[in-house]
Design an enzyme around this catalytic site. Structure first.
Site, PDB file in Angstrom:
ATOM      1  N   ASN A 216       0.973  -1.271   0.096  1.00 53.64           N
ATOM      2  CA  ASN A 216       0.081  -0.044  -0.029  1.00 53.64           C
ATOM      3  C   ASN A 216       0.795   1.196   0.020  1.00 53.64           C
ATOM      4  OD1 ASN A 216       0.926   0.577   2.727  1.00 53.64           O
ATOM      5  ND2 ASN A 216      -1.062  -0.627   3.585  1.00 53.64           N
ATOM      6  N   GLU A 219       3.507   1.367   2.749  1.00 54.99           N
ATOM      7  CA  GLU A 219       4.418   0.492   2.912  1.00 54.99           C
ATOM      8  C   GLU A 219       5.600   0.792   1.499  1.00 54.99           C
ATOM      9  OE1 GLU A 219       1.487  -3.108   4.246  1.00 54.99           O
ATOM     10  OE2 GLU A 219       1.995  -2.762   2.415  1.00 54.99           O
ATOM     11  N   ASP A 287      -5.648  -7.840   1.573  1.00 50.95           N
ATOM     12  CA  ASP A 287      -5.815  -9.306   1.349  1.00 50.95           C
ATOM     13  C   ASP A 287      -6.646  -9.811   0.211  1.00 50.95           C
ATOM     14  OD1 ASP A 287      -4.064  -9.781   3.786  1.00 50.95           O
ATOM     15  OD2 ASP A 287      -5.567  -9.213   5.196  1.00 50.95           O
TER      16      ASP A 287
END
Length: 348
Positions: A216, A219, A287
């Protein structure tokens, strides 16, 4: 961020192909190596304030247990119809048993969900309550976990299992939440599969050579070493991550700004968010992106098609509170409805 104004026409031309790929999700066989977490949601009614302390007394109404962390990637894949094997650790406790039962009820192969005697199943318990004519609100969260790493023997057991199963799977997903599953031996075993899709919160270079990385925005900034504030810095970050990870593809998910896909060949695609208006909880959305992306890619989708499928699936789970999943039928209905209405994402 600037999006391609031709995105919607391209999406329309790709609709039949995307619907066919969704229908075929059940053909895929995926191994997920992950940090397995159980999410518990306890909800009740506030009766009064306790005499013992200035805290509410809550009458329990219901308990919900769902897979979280890396287990959410496992569960998303299964709910989308894939044949899924899980590799990770569960504690020798009631939470581990609950997780195993949830997995097995969904048809997930739990042979690689190894029991650790020394560490508990990572569990996040959220206690929420409501009173008359009020909304339910979270009051506190309890976390059960150990700060100790898995033993060397347990890591070796897991690495041996992954080394045996990874080359036989159609894809390997690494869902790294930093809870100790990913020793160097387990990572090297996972990288014997092909393709390998990595969803890790930090230290992406530990997985150097994997096929896909899906960070993301925070990150990606952390790994790139600089902030992503505009189109120029986004492009620089994509190129930096490709070089550092030696990946084929890097997909940076940017929340309401959509996703940006970078390929080793130099191709860059910007995909707008499909749902900005009905976002209630982004927990676990990454996820879901990984699950749908993996299944599409395994079945022959182009990288762009795989990313679009991930985007579509995530746009559905963010409409629910807490960790959630979606289904093939829901994805197909959402895609058709969006195109029938003539929806056009906002390009900013």
């Amino acid at each position: 961020m600037t999006f391609d104004p031709d995105f919607m026409p391209l999406l329309r031309r790709s609709t039949d192909r995307l619907l066919t790929l969704i229908d075929r999700f059940g053909e895929a066989q995926v191994l997920v190596v992950g940090d397995l977490t159980l999410d518990e949601f306890l909800t009740g009614y506030v009766e009064r304030i306790s005499r013992e302390a200035p805290v509410p007394i809550i009458r329990h109404e219901r308990t919900r247990q769902v897979p979280g962390g890396g287990a959410n990637a496992v569960y998303n894949l299964a709910k989308l119809g894939a044949n899924v094997q899980v590799a990770g650790f569960l504690g020798d406790d009631v939470q581990g048993l609950a997780m195993r039962q949830i997995f097995e009820a969904a048809g997930i192969d739990t042979t690689g969900a190894l029991v650790e005697a020394a560490r508990p199943t990572v569990t996040k318990t959220r206690i929420s309550a409501h009173s008359r004519q009020s909304v339910t609100q979270q009051i506190v969260r309890f976390d059960r976990k150990s700060d100790d790493p898995p033993t060397a023997a347990d890591c070796d057991r897991l690495a041996e299992f992954v080394a045996d199963r990874a080359p036989k799977a159609q894809a390997v997903v690494c869902s790294d939440y930093g809870d100790g599953v990913f020793s160097s031996g387990v990572i090297q075993a996972a990288l014997t599969g092909q393709p390998v899709i990595v969803d890790a919160q930090k230290e992406l270079t530990r997985y150097r050579g994997a096929t896909w990385f899906t960070p993301n925005l925070p990150e990606a900034e952390q790994e790139a070493g600089f902030g992503i504030t505009d189109q120029e810095s986004l492009l620089k970050a994509g190129a930096t991550l490709l070089a550092k990870t030696e990946a084929e593809y890097v997909l940076i998910t940017c929340g309401e700004s959509g996703m940006s896909l970078f390929g080793r060949s130099g191709d860059v695609s910007h995909i707008p968010a499909f749902n900005r208006a009905e976002v209630f909880d982004v927990t676990g959305a990454g996820d879901t992106v990984v699950a749908a992306l993996t299944l599409g890619y395994v079945l022959g989708a182009t990288p762009w098609e795989a990313a679009v499928l991930g985007n579509l699936a995530a746009s559905l789970v963010v409409r629910h509170i807490g960790t959630a999943t979606t289904s093939r039928d829901e994805m197909k209905r959402a895609l058709k409805a969006m195109l029938d209405r003539g929806d056009s994402p906002e390009f900013t």
